[in-house]
Structure formats: structure tokens, C-alpha cells
Design a protein around this motif. Structure first.
Motif, short mmCIF file in Angstrom:
data_model
loop_
_atom_site.label_atom_id
_atom_site.label_comp_id
_atom_site.label_asym_id
_atom_site.label_seq_id
_atom_site.Cartn_x
_atom_site.Cartn_y
_atom_site.Cartn_z
N CYS A 4 -14.01 26.00 -39.28
CA CYS A 4 -15.47 26.08 -39.13
C CYS A 4 -15.95 27.45 -39.60
O CYS A 4 -15.22 28.44 -39.52
N LYS A 5 -17.19 27.51 -40.08
CA LYS A 5 -17.81 28.81 -40.26
C LYS A 5 -18.11 29.37 -38.87
O LYS A 5 -18.46 28.61 -37.95
N VAL A 6 -18.00 30.68 -38.69
CA VAL A 6 -18.26 31.26 -37.37
C VAL A 6 -19.21 32.45 -37.46
O VAL A 6 -19.24 33.16 -38.47
N VAL A 7 -19.98 32.63 -36.40
CA VAL A 7 -20.79 33.83 -36.21
C VAL A 7 -20.45 34.34 -34.82
O VAL A 7 -20.65 33.64 -33.83
N THR A 8 -19.92 35.56 -34.74
CA THR A 8 -19.51 36.10 -33.44
C THR A 8 -20.65 36.79 -32.74
O THR A 8 -21.65 37.18 -33.35
N GLY A 9 -20.46 36.98 -31.44
CA GLY A 9 -21.47 37.68 -30.65
C GLY A 9 -21.67 39.12 -31.07
O GLY A 9 -22.76 39.68 -30.89
N VAL A 10 -20.62 39.73 -31.65
CA VAL A 10 -20.75 41.10 -32.12
C VAL A 10 -21.84 41.19 -33.19
O VAL A 10 -22.66 42.10 -33.20
#
Length: 503
Positions: free
Chosen positions: A460-466
Motif C-alpha cells: 500500500c502507499k503510506v503516509v505516516t503521522g510524522v
């Protein structure tokens, strides 16, 4: 000379059982630039050799021998304790700490300066001025008042006492609510503030380490004209915002400091009314205040009005301006991950998102996604919460136990599930993740949550909380200062603070 005529310094407390360890720590601290130490004689095992501790001292010393009732460890008789204090004076210690009830019976002698102290481990008394006036009659060079803060307003009362005192006064509030009083002591004229040698060896509730006071808050750079910013929450100890904002202030050479402020729900309105008296110019707002803060705003941007939650407040004269940088930050991060470009500036149009969590972050993310053209389904462990937000945003919701039945292109976790220390938890069963999905997790500590790891394992593409956290902090920084934030520095500081090595 008044306390405000010179820059306030950090006094580091040394509490060790053996003389050689005390001497070693004293020399180490002096090498680190410490200008004043407090030696806690009540921690020393066996007979105290004052002369040995003072011989070849590398910087000035306060000697303290605290009774158990005043938060100390001395278990001998009161006569024995006072003999130790008198011996320290006779040996020429720089400062002696005398509790107010014994100060009259130990006269001034030689060059030793007298710190007359008062401790209250239950509250901050209503009439601090009367207490100060009583202590001022005991021939002090410095007055020290340490009380427990039960409300944020106790800090302000202490600031006001210190600022108007004619005798240099160190006024500190203990406990986590009192941490601001330790960081801002110098702003209001205290000659010094106390710090622990190490974060694991604090001697009073809420005491910070020397390293934190020096490196995070740059205590000795704080002046009466230093502007104050902070994060309000309850609890607030987990917040990493002070780390990144103070690093950014330092990088750009700004006369500003950013502090953690624990504000219980019932104290919020009074705190906001009094914030300008602290020198506060701007606040980050987080759980549980993002919705309640709206009642104290004089103006709010369209996102705040649309969501019903603010995460930033700017104080301008009598105005309290509310903003929500969570929404814009999450949207930008997701659009960037989806490949937003001049040809396709709205890659969210037509996408279906499942938002887990209907709290402040969930509201911001869901609102942003809807405004960008996505369809959104909400869910929360508290079904009523999800229903009310769905009603407000005019979108569907599902029960928490039915969340896996929703087909989605974007999965956005806006719950605290997976946050340190519960790093083995995930809000979503990985068997329902699909490779075409983008997975966003608002949790930033750790960055690689179990949800993010599972998403990567399924391509999956991801976007982290950072990414979201840094973006929203950069937007806040711009609101605070009018300047572009050093995003790379803030990201680096945050990643270092949340790396597994820190646990």
C-alpha cells in the motif's frame, strides 16, 4: 541589585550518597557550563564532611539539608541537622538554604548568602504575598517558595509574586501542572531555577533535567521580553511539540520559547483569559481542548467553523484567533502521496475514504477529504460520536465492528491505537488491506506503527503521522512567527525523538 538585572541561570541539584560521587558530578557539571549547584546533604550516607565537599569547588554551591517533611531524606535529629547547616556556614559555603521556621535561630555569618525557603506539597497558598512578607523579615538574600500547582493559574500567581518582589525570589510550582513555572522563572525575574542532574533523578515533582532546561528550552537565553508559545493538553507530558518548535526557534535565532502546559478541562476558560499575562502569543491545542476552545475564540477560520475544532490559537491584542492546521496538513500529505500535480491538483476526487476515529483529528481529516471531493465513511469505538460527526459532515458512518466491510481507496487512522507504548496494537485487521489502498496513520510515535508496517507489507502507499505532524507544526510556526519553518530540521528532530532507540 534586583534579580531582573542579570540573566537567570540553572542551578543543578546533586543528590548522591557518597562524597566522591558528589564531587565528581560537581566537576562534570562545571565543565558543562553550570554556574551554580545545590548539594543535597540529606542524601549523603553517614557523617557529612562539608569541608571535603567545598574544597576546590569549581563553581558556587548552595548547601541544603532537607527534613523528610520538606521532601528531604534527613533522618537524624533536628539538632544534628542544624549543626550540619551551621558547619556549612562556618566553612564558607556560598549559599545556605534555611527553612523559614529555623532561619531566625541561625544567624548570618561570614560571606555566606542566606536562602530562606518554604515548601508546600499540597497546594499553592492563596496569600502568597503574606508568606513572602513574613519570609522577608528573616534576613534573606534570596527567598525560595516551592508549592504544588493544582491549577495552571497557580503558575501565574507565582510569576506575579516573583516579578514584584523587592528581594530576589525563586518561586516554583511543583507537579506537572507547575512545569511552566520552572521554565519561565527567569522571564519574571527569578535569579535561578532548579534542574535535576538527570531526568531519572529528579528531586521534586515536575523537575526537569539540566539537559532539557539547557538544550530544549534554552533556559539561560530567556529574558523578560521573550515571547511564550506552548501546547495545552491534559495530559501533556507525551507531547513532542516543544522539541521541534524550540529547535526551529533556535535555528532562526528567535527570542521565543515553546513550553508544555497541562490544562485540566475545568481550568481551560480561565487559563485562556489569563494567557496574555504569561506573555503567551500563541498556542497549539490538543486533546481534550480542540472543541471546547471554540467558546473562547473571537475569530475562527472557515476550517475551524466547518469542523468545530481548532488546534491553534493566536493572541493579537484582545483578539483570540483560531485555526486548524491538522486539516490542511493531512490533506497535503495525502494528496502528495497520491501524486498531486499541476495536471491533477485534486487526486482525491472520486476516492472513497474510511476514517477511523471521530475525535479532533478524525474531524479534521474527514472534513478535508470531503472538501477535496472524496466520499467519506466514518467509524469510531464510540458509535454515538461517529453518528454525530457523520450528521454534522453529512456523510455515512458504520459501527466500529463493521469497519472491515467498507470498501475504500484510503484508510485513515485518526485514533490513538498503535501509539507508544502500545506499539503492538493496530486499529485495522491487515487481512483487509489491499495494494491499491493508501493508508494514513495520524499516530507519529512511533512513526512505523503496526498499521504502517502491515500496509507496507501489502504494497500500500503510506503516509505516516510524522509527515502530518511536521506539516501541521510548520503551518503553526508560520502563524506564530510569520516565517517559513525549517521543515527538514523539525522532521529530523521528531524522527530522532521517536526512534526505537529512545524507548
Amino acid at each position: 541589585m534586583s534579580a531582573s538585572d542579570s540573566r537567570s541561570i540553572i542551578c543543578v541539584s546533586i543528590a548522591r550518597g557518597r562524597h566522591r560521587h558528589v564531587i565528581a558530578e560537581h566537576h562534570y557539571l562545571a565543565e558543562q557550563g553550570v554556574k551554580l549547584v545545590e548539594i543535597r546533604l540529606d542524601y549523603i550516607n553517614g557523617p557529612v564532611n562539608v569541608k571535603r565537599l567545598l574544597n576546590e569547588r569549581p563553581c558556587p554551591v548552595i548547601m541544603t539539608c532537607r527534613r523528610e517533611r520538606d521532601g528531604g531524606r534527613f533522618r537524624g535529629t533536628e539538632q544534628e541537622r542544624q549543626l550540619i547547616l551551621r558547619t556549612a556556614i562556618a566553612e564558607g559555603v556560598d549559599y545556605i538554604d534555611l527553612e523559614e521556621d529555623i532561619a531566625a535561630s541561625i544567624p548570618r555569618y561570614g560571606q555566606t548568602k542566606r536562602i530562606i525557603s518554604y515548601h508546600n506539597f499540597h497546594e499553592t497558598p492563596e496569600n502568597l504575598q503574606a508568606l513572602y512578607d513574613r519570609m522577608a523579615t528573616l534576613d534573606p538574600d534570596i527567598i525560595k517558595i516551592a508549592t504544588v500547582a493544582n491549577h495552571p493559574q497557580d503558575n501565574l500567581r507565582m510569576f506575579q509574586l516573583v516579578a514584584q518582589s523587592r528581594i530576589p525570589t525563586v518561586g516554583l510550582c511543583m507537579g506537572d501542572i507547575g512545569i511552566p513555572s520552572r521554565i519561565l522563572a527567569g522571564k519574571f525575574g527569578a535569579p535561578f531555577s532548579y534542574a535535576a542532574f538527570h531526568s531519572e533523578r529528579t528531586l521534586a515533582p515536575g523537575q526537569l533535567s539540566f539537559e532539557e532546561m539547557r538544550d530544549v528550552y534554552r533556559y539561560e537565553s530567556i529574558r523578560p521580553d521573550t515571547e511564550v508559545y506552548g501546547v495545552i493538553a491534559d495530559p501533556v507530558g507525551h507531547s513532542l511539540s516543544p522539541l521541534i518548535h524550540n529547535a526551529a526557534f533556535q535555528r532562526l535565532g528567535l527570542n521565543k520559547v515553546y513550553i508544555p502546559i497541562r490544562v485540566p478541562r475545568e481550568d481551560l476558560f480561565e487559563f485562556i483569559d489569563q494567557a496574555p499575562q504569561w506573555g503567551i502569543k500563541g498556542l497549539s491545542v490538543t486533546i481534550p481542548h480542540k472543541e471546547a476552545i471554540l467558546a473562547k475564540l473571537t475569530k475562527a477560520d472557515s476550517i475551524v467553523r466547518g469542523i468545530g475544532a481548532a488546534n491553534t490559537v493566536i493572541f493579537e491584542g484582545n483578539e483570540r484567533l483560531g485555526y486548524n492546521t491538522d486539516c490542511r496538513a493531512a490533506l497535503e500529505a495525502i494528496e502528495t502521496a497520491l501524486g498531486a500535480s499541476p495536471k491533477d491538483p485534486t487526486p482525491l476526487k472520486g476516492k472513497h475514504a474510511l476514517v477511523l476515529g471521530a475525535g479532533g483529528a478524525g474531524k479534521a481529516v474527514a472534513y478535508g477529504l470531503l472538501r477535496a471531493g472524496a466520499t467519506v465513511t466514518l467509524t469510531d469505538g464510540d458509535e454515538e460520536k461517529a453518528r454525530l460527526l457523520a450528521e454534522k459532515l453529512d456523510c455515512p458512518y458504520v459501527k466500529w465492528e463493521d469497519r472491515h466491510s467498507v470498501a475504500c481507496d484510503i484508510l485513515a487512522n485518526c485514533t490513538p491505537v498503535g501509539m507508544h507504548p502500545n506499539v503492538d496494537e493496530t486499529p485495522f485487521d491487515p487481512k483487509y488491506l489491499r495494494s491499491h489502498m493508501l493508508v494514513f496513520d495520524a499516530v507519529y510515535n512511533p512513526e512505523n506503527t503496526l498499521l504502517i508496517k502491515d500496509a507496507r507489507a501489502r504494497n500500500c502507499k503510506v503516509v505516516t503521522g510524522v509527515e502530518m505532524f511536521v506539516r501541521q507544526a510548520c503551518m503553526q510556526f508560520k502563524l506564530f512567527t510569520g516565517l517559513d519553518a525549517p521543515a527538514d530540521l523539525m522532521r529530523e528532530v521528531l524522527k530522532r525523538a521517536t526512534s526505537p532507540a529512545k524507548w
